[in-house]
Design a protein around this motif. Structure first.
Motif, mmCIF file in Angstrom:
data_model
loop_
_atom_site.group_PDB
_atom_site.id
_atom_site.type_symbol
_atom_site.label_atom_id
_atom_site.label_comp_id
_atom_site.label_asym_id
_atom_site.label_seq_id
_atom_site.Cartn_x
_atom_site.Cartn_y
_atom_site.Cartn_z
ATOM 1 N N LYS A 170 -20.742 -2.015 39.450
ATOM 2 C CA LYS A 170 -21.335 -3.357 39.445
ATOM 3 C C LYS A 170 -22.829 -3.293 39.140
ATOM 4 O O LYS A 170 -23.368 -4.131 38.400
ATOM 5 C CB LYS A 170 -21.104 -4.034 40.794
ATOM 6 C CG LYS A 170 -19.637 -4.314 41.092
ATOM 7 C CD LYS A 170 -19.458 -4.947 42.460
ATOM 8 C CE LYS A 170 -17.991 -5.183 42.763
ATOM 9 N NZ LYS A 170 -17.785 -5.777 44.115
ATOM 10 N N GLY A 220 -17.819 -11.776 28.177
ATOM 11 C CA GLY A 220 -18.145 -10.825 29.226
ATOM 12 C C GLY A 220 -19.627 -10.701 29.522
ATOM 13 O O GLY A 220 -20.019 -9.978 30.446
ATOM 14 N N ASP A 224 -14.390 -6.967 37.168
ATOM 15 C CA ASP A 224 -12.950 -7.193 37.254
ATOM 16 C C ASP A 224 -12.160 -5.893 37.147
ATOM 17 O O ASP A 224 -11.034 -5.802 37.644
ATOM 18 C CB ASP A 224 -12.499 -8.147 36.135
ATOM 19 C CG ASP A 224 -12.986 -9.564 36.379
ATOM 20 O OD1 ASP A 224 -13.444 -9.836 37.503
ATOM 21 O OD2 ASP A 224 -12.928 -10.376 35.448
ATOM 22 N N ARG A 225 -12.740 -4.885 36.504
ATOM 23 C CA ARG A 225 -12.052 -3.599 36.339
ATOM 24 C C ARG A 225 -12.513 -2.564 37.360
ATOM 25 O O ARG A 225 -11.979 -1.464 37.415
ATOM 26 C CB ARG A 225 -12.298 -3.057 34.924
ATOM 27 C CG ARG A 225 -11.859 -3.997 33.833
ATOM 28 C CD ARG A 225 -12.104 -3.405 32.464
ATOM 29 N NE ARG A 225 -11.352 -2.177 32.253
ATOM 30 C CZ ARG A 225 -11.408 -1.457 31.138
ATOM 31 N NH1 ARG A 225 -12.195 -1.847 30.143
ATOM 32 N NH2 ARG A 225 -10.697 -0.356 31.011
ATOM 33 N N GLU A 264 -18.592 -17.398 37.565
ATOM 34 C CA GLU A 264 -17.950 -17.213 36.275
ATOM 35 C C GLU A 264 -17.773 -18.562 35.583
ATOM 36 O O GLU A 264 -17.592 -19.584 36.242
ATOM 37 C CB GLU A 264 -16.591 -16.520 36.423
ATOM 38 C CG GLU A 264 -16.683 -15.082 36.913
ATOM 39 C CD GLU A 264 -15.332 -14.383 36.885
ATOM 40 O OE1 GLU A 264 -14.313 -15.092 36.713
ATOM 41 O OE2 GLU A 264 -15.294 -13.150 37.024
ATOM 42 N N THR A 313 -21.291 -14.875 34.660
ATOM 43 C CA THR A 313 -20.515 -14.146 33.652
ATOM 44 C C THR A 313 -19.711 -15.152 32.829
ATOM 45 O O THR A 313 -18.965 -15.956 33.384
ATOM 46 C CB THR A 313 -19.570 -13.133 34.303
ATOM 47 O OG1 THR A 313 -20.336 -12.193 35.072
ATOM 48 C CG2 THR A 313 -18.791 -12.366 33.243
ATOM 49 N N HIS A 336 -16.850 -16.013 30.087
ATOM 50 C CA HIS A 336 -15.614 -15.533 29.470
ATOM 51 C C HIS A 336 -15.229 -16.494 28.350
ATOM 52 O O HIS A 336 -15.041 -17.698 28.601
ATOM 53 C CB HIS A 336 -14.488 -15.447 30.503
ATOM 54 C CG HIS A 336 -14.754 -14.468 31.603
ATOM 55 N ND1 HIS A 336 -14.755 -13.104 31.406
ATOM 56 C CD2 HIS A 336 -15.041 -14.662 32.917
ATOM 57 C CE1 HIS A 336 -15.009 -12.494 32.550
ATOM 58 N NE2 HIS A 336 -15.205 -13.411 33.477
ATOM 59 N N HIS A 345 -17.246 -3.705 33.865
ATOM 60 C CA HIS A 345 -17.053 -5.081 34.310
ATOM 61 C C HIS A 345 -16.466 -5.092 35.726
ATOM 62 O O HIS A 345 -15.559 -4.322 36.046
ATOM 63 C CB HIS A 345 -16.120 -5.820 33.353
ATOM 64 C CG HIS A 345 -16.181 -7.301 33.512
ATOM 65 N ND1 HIS A 345 -15.517 -7.970 34.518
ATOM 66 C CD2 HIS A 345 -16.859 -8.247 32.816
ATOM 67 C CE1 HIS A 345 -15.761 -9.254 34.432
ATOM 68 N NE2 HIS A 345 -16.562 -9.456 33.408
ATOM 69 N N LYS A 383 -15.608 -20.103 32.178
ATOM 70 C CA LYS A 383 -14.691 -19.926 31.054
ATOM 71 C C LYS A 383 -14.959 -21.008 30.017
ATOM 72 O O LYS A 383 -14.995 -22.200 30.355
ATOM 73 C CB LYS A 383 -13.243 -19.985 31.537
ATOM 74 C CG LYS A 383 -12.870 -18.840 32.477
ATOM 75 C CD LYS A 383 -11.417 -18.915 32.911
ATOM 76 C CE LYS A 383 -11.065 -17.743 33.827
ATOM 77 N NZ LYS A 383 -9.643 -17.791 34.272
ATOM 78 N N LYS A 394 -13.376 -3.301 40.979
ATOM 79 C CA LYS A 394 -13.575 -4.166 42.150
ATOM 80 C C LYS A 394 -14.145 -3.430 43.354
ATOM 81 O O LYS A 394 -14.868 -4.010 44.156
ATOM 82 C CB LYS A 394 -12.253 -4.835 42.528
ATOM 83 C CG LYS A 394 -11.698 -5.755 41.454
ATOM 84 C CD LYS A 394 -10.440 -6.450 41.924
ATOM 85 C CE LYS A 394 -9.854 -7.351 40.831
ATOM 86 N NZ LYS A 394 -10.766 -8.452 40.489
#
Length: 316
Positions: free
Chosen positions: A42, A191, A33-34, A156, A215, A217, A31, A158, A36
């Motif tokens: 990516k 995710g 976010d983990r 993104e 993406t 969430h 992902h 949510k 960058k």
């Protein structure tokens, strides 16, 4: 695009659960976010999402297995079976590729330059003279690229479990100030990245626009725990209902429902409420697994205390 089975690391006969499990593992590892500062991560993340878009959808998976779409989900070229060349002779079935109307009558022998003039006349340019602008050697001065495609954009969204359960349409803001309505897809997992075709940056002159990579969430819920398409929840049950049985109200994502409990129900017993979970890709729904938690009366209850003391005395 690689074979989606190879991307997710699952065999062709893998179950839906195995495919989802493999995707979630890759999505968690790669992902953005983990990772960058890792461009390769990516790319792996985007590749895994594209593979899951195909294998996670039973209809698209069947199309891929039949060879109707490729690893990007695009239709494969068909209709060339039986094509035997440019000549009009030769036995066997008729050519599937029909050149009629392309500058020469059918059945008149070889097609020759006219075919290539129609197919490739705009692909090559030359600086010199000659037929169709061809330079020395007849191939022109260089190859002209097609119209530039627009860049993809990342976004993104949510969402709550209630929004997932109701398949709500949400307003999404894209980079550049553009807003679009997005329907939450069935079977979405936390995710997961979905591709919104044509909602990216505009292309060059006559070029196609890029896509929006969205993406999703799923926000944690204070009451429900997600297990695939199923939900787990703890339901408080008054002592008298646990002993005598009866109907209790059980909260769900779409409103409370009534559940009848048998007499002498122990704490920790789990009941399955079918169809009260999250939507699946095939249109069905998961279940709600409700686990009982017996609650005692507030304050002192003389009858209950007397009963408990008598039980303890008999046990001793």
């Amino acid at each position: 695009m690689r074979n989606p089975y190879d991307v997710l690391g699952v065999p062709k006969g893998a179950s839906e659960a195995d495919i989802k499990k493999a995707f979630r593992k890759l999505a968690k590892t790669y992902h953005p976010d983990r990772n960058k500062d890792d461009a390769k991560a990516k790319d792996r993340f985007a590749e895994a999402n594209t593979a899951y878009e195909i294998l996670g959808d039973s209809a698209k998976r069947a199309q891929f297995d039949r060879g109707e779409i490729d690893g990007d989900g695009k239709p494969r070229a068909t209709g060339f079976e039986g094509f035997s060349g440019f000549g009009g002779g030769g036995g066997g079935r008729a050519n599937s590729f029909d050149f009629e109307g392309m500058g020469r009558p059918r059945g008149g022998g070889g097609i020759g330059e006219d075919i290539f003039s129609h197919l490739f006349g705009e692909a090559f340019r030359a600086g010199g003279a000659g037929p169709a602008g061809a330079g020395p050697g007849g191939m022109g001065g260089g190859f002209q690229r097609g119209p530039a495609r627009g860049d993809d954009v990342a976004a993104e969204l949510k969402v709550t479990l209630e929004q997932v359960a109701s398949e709500e349409k949400l307003r999404l803001g894209l980079p550049g100030g553009r807003e679009v309505d997005v329907m939450i897809p069935k079977g979405v997992v936390d995710g997961q990245t979905i591709r919104l075709r044509g909602l990216g940056q505009p292309g060059g002159a006559r070029g196609e626009p890029g896509d929006a990579l969205l993406t999703i969430h799923v926000l944690p819920h204070p009451r429900f725990k997600v297990e695939g398409a199923d939900l787990r929840a703890t339901v408080e049950v008054p002592l008298e209902d646990a002993v005598l049985g009866g109907a209790i109200r059980v909260p769900t994502l779409t409103g409370a429902v009534e559940m009848r409990m048998p007499p002498m129900t122990s704490s920790g017993r789990t009941f399955r409420l079918r169809g009260k979970g999250l939507p699946k890709k095939d249109g069905s729904r998961g279940d709600l697994l409700a686990t009982t938690a017996i609650t005692l009366p507030a304050g002192e209850d003389a009858a209950l205390t007397e009963y408990a003391q008598a039980r303890r005395a008999r046990a001793e």
